[in-house]
Design a protein around this motif. Structure first.
Motif, short mmCIF file in Angstrom:
data_model
loop_
_atom_site.label_atom_id
_atom_site.label_comp_id
_atom_site.label_asym_id
_atom_site.label_seq_id
_atom_site.Cartn_x
_atom_site.Cartn_y
_atom_site.Cartn_z
N GLY A 103 4.67 2.14 -1.24
CA GLY A 103 4.47 0.75 -1.66
C GLY A 103 5.48 0.33 -2.71
N TYR B 6 -6.00 -5.08 -3.87
CA TYR B 6 -6.52 -6.45 -3.75
C TYR B 6 -7.72 -6.68 -4.67
CZ TYR B 6 -8.30 -10.69 -1.47
OH TYR B 6 -8.76 -11.97 -1.20
N THR C 270 -3.12 5.75 2.45
CA THR C 270 -4.08 4.69 2.78
C THR C 270 -3.86 4.32 4.24
OG1 THR C 270 -2.51 3.02 1.97
CG2 THR C 270 -4.16 3.82 0.42
N ALA D 222 -1.56 -9.19 -0.85
CA ALA D 222 -1.61 -7.73 -0.71
C ALA D 222 -1.25 -7.34 0.73
CB ALA D 222 -2.99 -7.21 -1.07
N PRO E 60 -7.04 -4.82 1.26
CA PRO E 60 -5.87 -3.95 1.14
C PRO E 60 -5.80 -3.29 -0.23
CG PRO E 60 -5.27 -6.08 2.06
CD PRO E 60 -6.67 -6.20 1.56
N TRP E 61 -4.97 -2.28 -0.33
CA TRP E 61 -4.78 -1.56 -1.59
C TRP E 61 -4.38 -2.55 -2.70
CZ3 TRP E 61 -0.75 -0.90 -4.98
CH2 TRP E 61 -0.87 0.15 -5.88
N GLN F 120 -1.05 -4.35 3.49
CA GLN F 120 -1.59 -3.04 3.85
C GLN F 120 -0.93 -2.54 5.14
OE1 GLN F 120 -4.16 -0.93 2.43
NE2 GLN F 120 -3.19 0.41 3.94
N HIS F 121 -0.20 -1.43 5.05
CA HIS F 121 0.42 -0.89 6.27
C HIS F 121 -0.66 -0.27 7.16
CE1 HIS F 121 0.28 2.91 3.89
NE2 HIS F 121 0.19 3.48 5.07
N SER G 15 0.82 -1.21 0.00
CA SER G 15 0.00 0.00 0.00
C SER G 15 0.85 1.26 0.00
CB SER G 15 -0.92 0.01 1.21
OG SER G 15 -0.16 -0.09 2.41
#
Length: 344
Positions: free
Chosen positions: A123, A71, A55, A83, A68-69, A85-86, A51
């Motif tokens: 990312g 996905y 986000t 995927a 997640p970003w 996602q932080h 990500s």
């Protein structure tokens, strides 16, 4: 780390049995990173996404349907996806637990013959840093960040660099390490820091989008479907149609709203606004030339014929048609003469 246990068992089966046991999906929480995965077909690429900034999900925001970003877009293309996602605002995928997970994961991916990485900004850093570990074949990066190690990138004086110093930038995976990966890096060459980061990705194909800026992805470029179309082409074909890409960016740059929103996003920087203003003027001139070029190819005769046919009963309609024809071909003598006659 449910995924690691599942993969470890899955590897004991024949390839036919592995395929039969798909699809499989699930998720894990690795300190401050949420990971969601979906494996659908061994014959399809395995895509890794990380990500970008902006986000900024918190752990309390996670729910059973959270994606997640990147996905959902990967699922729509029916490719395998893992995927990452932080969680939180300042998070550069430096968690020791995450790194341990990736190191273990890298040993369990042999069945996937094609591995891809896709990321924007923060990312994109993670894709570049873990590319060799994960043996990625192709990567797609936007708004490059190669590292936040000040010794390696002393010219990166963004505020995000100072904030990121609370993480370890000396240990493993703190810098780009592409291994044998090829692919694309897309950035604005007028952005001084992005340009210098991009130079460090020498083995990638550089695609420059003048006036694109950095970090506008969340609201602005997505409006025009720019990232989505490029990413879809990459997922499906593992390469970009460069002619189509240039046509797409040319069309994008002709949109007035594009520059209005970029100016708004960069209003705090007089330097960036100056660059954008210059880029805007250059592209206005380019747009005018583009329109003139296509005007020469437009056949206005059907408009003239209709106008002449109806000039007696509907003179005002005929005038409007001829005025349109005159805009398309301002130097056409027949249009000019006919308009003069009708306006008398």
């Amino acid at each position: 780390m449910k995924l690691l246990y599942w993969l470890d068992e899955w590897l004991t089966y024949s390839r036919e049995e592995q395929q039969r046991r798909l699809p499989i999906s699930g998720d894990d929480l690795l300190d401050d990173v949420f990971v969601r995965y979906n494996f659908v077909d061994l014959n399809k690429p395995l895509l890794f996404t990380f990500s970008p900034a902006g986000t900024n999900v918190q752990e309390q925001d996670l729910h059973p349907d959270f994606a997640p970003w990147g996905y959902r877009l990967a699922n729509k293309q029916n490719v395998n996806i893992i995927a990452f996602q932080h969680l939180g605002v300042s998070n550069w995928f430096r968690s020791r637990n995450l790194i341990f997970f990736l190191e273990q994961l890298a040993t369990l991916l042999a069945p996937f013959n094609s591995r891809l990485g896709y990321g924007l900004s923060r990312g994109g850093f993670a894709v570049g840093a873990f590319a060799n570990l994960l043996k990625l074949d192709q990567v797609l990066l936007f708004h490059p960040v190669s590292t936040k190690n000040k010794a390696l990138a002393p010219w990166d004086d963004r505020s995000s660099t100072d904030i990121a110093q609370k993480f370890d930038w000396q240990g493993d995976y703190h810098d780009l390490d592409l291994g044998k990966a090829k692919g694309y890096i897309i950035y604005d060459p007028t952005n001084r820091i992005d340009r210098k980061h991009a130079r460090r990705y020498q083995q990638l194909t550089h695609l420059r989008v003048f006036g694109m800026g950095h970090g506008t992805h969340a609201t602005y470029l997505n409006k025009f479907g720019f990232y989505k179309q490029v990413a879809v082409d990459f997922m499906l074909h593992q390469q970009l149609d460069l002619f189509q890409f240039r046509q797409q960016t040319k069309t994008l740059r002709f949109k007035e709203d594009y520059y209005k929103r970029l100016n708004k996003a960069n209003r705090s920087s007089s330097h960036r606004l100056g660059l954008l203003s210059k880029a805007h003027q250059i592209l206005l001139d380019e747009k005018e030339a583009h329109v003139q070029e296509h005007q020469a190819q437009i056949d206005i005769q059907p408009l003239i014929d209709i106008a002449l046919k109806h000039q007696e009963e509907n003179p005002q309609d005929a005038i409007q048609l001829l005025e349109v024809a005159q805009q398309l071909a301002p130097d056409d003598p027949l249009v000019e003469h006919t308009l003069k006659q009708l306006n008398k």
